[in-house]
Design a protein around this motif. Structure first.
Motif, PDB file in Angstrom:
ATOM      1  N   LEU A 107       0.802  -1.222   0.000  1.00  0.00           N
ATOM      2  CA  LEU A 107       0.000   0.000   0.000  1.00  0.00           C
ATOM      3  C   LEU A 107       0.840   1.280   0.000  1.00  0.00           C
ATOM      4  O   LEU A 107       0.284   2.381   0.097  1.00  0.00           O
TER       5      LEU A 107
ATOM      6  N   TYR B 185      -0.348   4.122  -2.218  1.00  0.00           N
ATOM      7  CA  TYR B 185      -1.589   4.698  -1.688  1.00  0.00           C
ATOM      8  C   TYR B 185      -1.291   5.573  -0.473  1.00  0.00           C
ATOM      9  O   TYR B 185      -1.796   6.700  -0.349  1.00  0.00           O
TER      10      TYR B 185
ATOM     11  N   ILE C 199      -7.044   1.730  -5.938  1.00  0.00           N
ATOM     12  CA  ILE C 199      -5.999   1.697  -4.920  1.00  0.00           C
ATOM     13  C   ILE C 199      -4.654   1.433  -5.600  1.00  0.00           C
ATOM     14  O   ILE C 199      -4.417   0.338  -6.112  1.00  0.00           O
TER      15      ILE C 199
ATOM     16  N   THR D 251      -8.445   8.471  -9.195  1.00  0.00           N
ATOM     17  CA  THR D 251      -7.396   8.760  -8.221  1.00  0.00           C
ATOM     18  C   THR D 251      -6.299   9.544  -8.916  1.00  0.00           C
ATOM     19  O   THR D 251      -6.183   9.521 -10.150  1.00  0.00           O
TER      20      THR D 251
ATOM     21  N   ILE E 137      -2.297   9.831  -8.437  1.00  0.00           N
ATOM     22  CA  ILE E 137      -1.197   9.194  -7.715  1.00  0.00           C
ATOM     23  C   ILE E 137       0.007  10.125  -7.668  1.00  0.00           C
ATOM     24  O   ILE E 137       0.443  10.655  -8.695  1.00  0.00           O
TER      25      ILE E 137
END
Length: 628
Positions: free
Chosen positions: A280, A283, A386, A415, A417
């Motif tokens: 993760l 994220y 994610i 999203t 990033i």
């Protein structure tokens, strides 16, 4: 096991000399503190060659943080005492200590230049400013802990050789400027663990978003277990979904923090938590940038997003972890002989997917769910993308390539990033990059777009591979990437797709693309009822775990064949994805048969009862469930 930072407690420096004892007991130093508590000189008994140690950590891409209790100043046994004494106007021959006075500019500069900077140049990365700064300074109204944090952090800013970072005690409001925080010596018990999610999330209310706790607890309380596998496992799982994951304890040989020293079941669960944390990182790093821009911490209370909902206040241990993940860690033990923990969770309005089981829920509602020792109550917002990393030993071991984009069920999602060099202050001047990713589903057609990167920084990948994971899907009918048809490949070659049956996930493997190029992925989804996939991932996994725990089946073994085959459903779907729809269609009937077979053997195997209850609770829940 992945590792990024070694936090070395006070035994790195000299803590014991003959002059520090009288009648076999430690005496106070010249500042009135226990002798050896403050120290700035390597103990060559523990570290015969400090430079070699620091060379090893640097070559291994491991950062080193060293503990300091600086309040006793510089005593005569310290290596740099003569130089410090002369600067401060003390004759070294008198053996009078140099008092600690962080508000004295001459002292602060000498401490940095003569004592600490040489150690930083040798390979120490940052300092743990532990307790012992007293309550006042020579400047009225100046808090010593706050000022100590300011001096150390701003010194790193001025040196400008790396991104400033200290590990420090709370100095009051405004200390969010000097990350990261040390929350002190937590007790080793369930009550202490139960308090930490609430404490950490509500710290967002004063902007303090990066608390680091003693994961596992620091010291035992009266009657508390020193080595509880279940307690430590749940603590590590909470740590994986907290701002900073750092294990620690007091110097007690009966306390164990090495996860491989625990029973195999607990070791696997804790290792899985560590691997999840590292997966993760993209994220989490993006959420850290969002916190920097907005002031809203990565862990924050539910009432930030749902201020008018009473449950946002009453479910105190529930919090958002970034924008798209809701977490409610297990902070209580299993009860009544069960092999699972029971937890109530409030889900706000919207669609949510339970990470570990793939069960889809509609909010708002309160649900009661069961969790095995290797499961954490984590719920992902519908349509979330994610960003994740492949398996790594530490965050500097390699660039994130491929970047994994895990897309959860929903009609649309987006999203942005974030990336930068990660080890300097250049992001302040705009040297960073954002990659926008979005998708939309219309009927059985799904369009995923990876936009050209915006921004740049030194060392940025000029091209990148991507892996797209479509959660809770059947094997697709067609996939095109920028107009090119991707064929199925059992082993997931570049420019192809395959199917992960255990996780009911379609995986698409993209080749290297220039970062300034737009990527369009068009997916034709299977004409099958995706609601029937809800919860199946959890059923596959839990039945497989049960069968793996049994060993050889009782005779006649053929009677258990249905259980064994059904426990391998994830593998079957991976190997034969074309059969996925048919296998899922009949799975519920098989599941009932499996439960009946297990129940039929309870007279001989009464120890199976908790597992049977757990499997029954794993029964698929309709994906459109809703209960206000």
């Amino acid at each position: 096991m992945p590792l990024d930072v070694l936090v070395v407690d006070m035994d790195w420096h000299i803590t014991s000399l003959p002059s520090m004892y009288k009648d076999g007991k430690k005496v106070s130093d010249q500042a009135g503190q226990q002798a050896g508590w403050t120290g700035f000189t390597w103990d060559k008994n523990h570290f015969p060659n400090p430079n070699d140690f620091l060379d090893w950590t640097n070559r291994s891409n491991i950062k080193t943080c060293m503990n300091l209790h600086p309040a006793s100043g510089i005593h005569p046994h310290e290596k740099q005492y003569p130089a410090m004494a002369e600067v401060m106007g003390i004759d070294p021959a008198t053996k009078k200590y140099v008092p600690f006075d962080i508000t004295n500019k001459k002292f602060a500069e000498a401490l940095m230049n003569l004592v600490l900077h040489p150690m930083l140049k040798a390979g120490v990365d940052f300092w743990w400013l532990d307790w012992q700064q007293w309550g006042t300074t020579k400047i009225e109204g100046v808090n010593p802990t706050f000022y100590l944090n300011y001096v150390f952090f701003s010194d790193m800013e001025r040196q400008n050789t790396t991104r400033p970072l200290i590990f420090h005690r709370w100095g009051g409001l405004g200390n969010h400027r000097y990350q990261i925080g040390f929350s002190g010596d937590a007790s080793i018990d369930w009550e202490s663990l139960d308090y930490q999610p609430y404490f950490t999330a509500t710290a967002a209310n004063v902007g303090f978003g990066f608390w680091s706790h003693d994961i596992g607890g620091h010291m035992p309380m009266d009657g508390s277990p020193l080595k509880s596998p279940e307690l430590y496992t749940r603590w590590v799982q909470w740590g994986a979904f907290s701002p900073i994951l750092r294990t620690h304890c007091t110097k007690n040989p009966e306390i164990e923090r090495r996860i491989w020293a625990y029973p195999l079941e607990n070791f696997y669960a804790m290792r899985q938590a560590y691997l999840m944390r590292y997966a993760l990182v993209p994220y989490i790093y993006t959420a850290a940038r969002q916190a920097y821009d907005s002031g809203i911490s990565i862990c924050r209370p539910m009432y930030y997003d749902w201020p008018e909902e009473e449950n946002a206040y009453t479910f105190r241990n529930e919090y958002m972890f970034g924008n798209d993940m809701l977490v409610h860690p297990v902070t209580h033990p299993m009860k009544d002989g069960k092999n699972y923990a029971v937890q109530k969770i409030w889900l706000p309005e919207g669609e949510w997917t339970e990470w570990y089981t793939g069960t889809k829920f509609s909010g708002p509602q309160v649900i009661e769910r069961n969790f095995a020792i290797d499961e954490v109550p984590v719920y992902v917002r519908g349509g979330a993308i994610i960003p994740m990393a492949p398996k790594m030993n530490n965050t500097e071991a390699m660039p994130v390539n491929p970047l994994i984009l895990t897309i959860f069920p929903g009609k649309s999602g987006q999203t942005n990033i974030y990336e930068d060099e990660g080890n300097n202050q250049n992001f302040h001047t705009g040297q960073c990059a954002f990659t926008d990713v979005h998708f939309r589903t219309t009927g059985k057609r799904m369009s995923i777009v990876i936009e050209p990167v915006k921004g740049k920084y030194d060392g940025m990948l000029k091209s990148r591979r991507y892996e797209i994971r479509l959660v809770n899907t059947y094997p697709t009918t067609s996939i095109k990437v920028n107009g090119k048809v991707y064929a199925y490949s059992k082993y997931g070659k570049t420019s192809s797709w395959n199917y992960d049956g255990a996780n009911l996930t379609t995986c698409i493997y993209l080749p290297e693309f220039d970062r300034d190029r737009k990527i369009e992925i068009d997916v034709v989804l299977a004409d099958a009822d995706v609601d029937k996939l809800s919860g199946k991932k959890g059923q596959f996994k839990r039945l497989a775990d049960f069968v793996a725990s049994l060993g050889p089946a009782d005779e006649p073994a053929y009677e258990f064949g249905t259980v064994v085959r059904t426990s391998q459903m994830g593998l079957i779907l991976t190997q034969e994805p074309q059969q996925a729809a048919a296998e899922i269609e009949k799975f519920d009937i098989l599941w009932k048969e499996v439960l009946d077979i297990i129940a039929g053997r309870l007279q001989k195997h009464s120890e199976w009862m908790p597992s049977l209850e757990f499997l029954k609770s794993s029964q698929a829940i309709p994906a459109n469930n809703h209960n206000k």
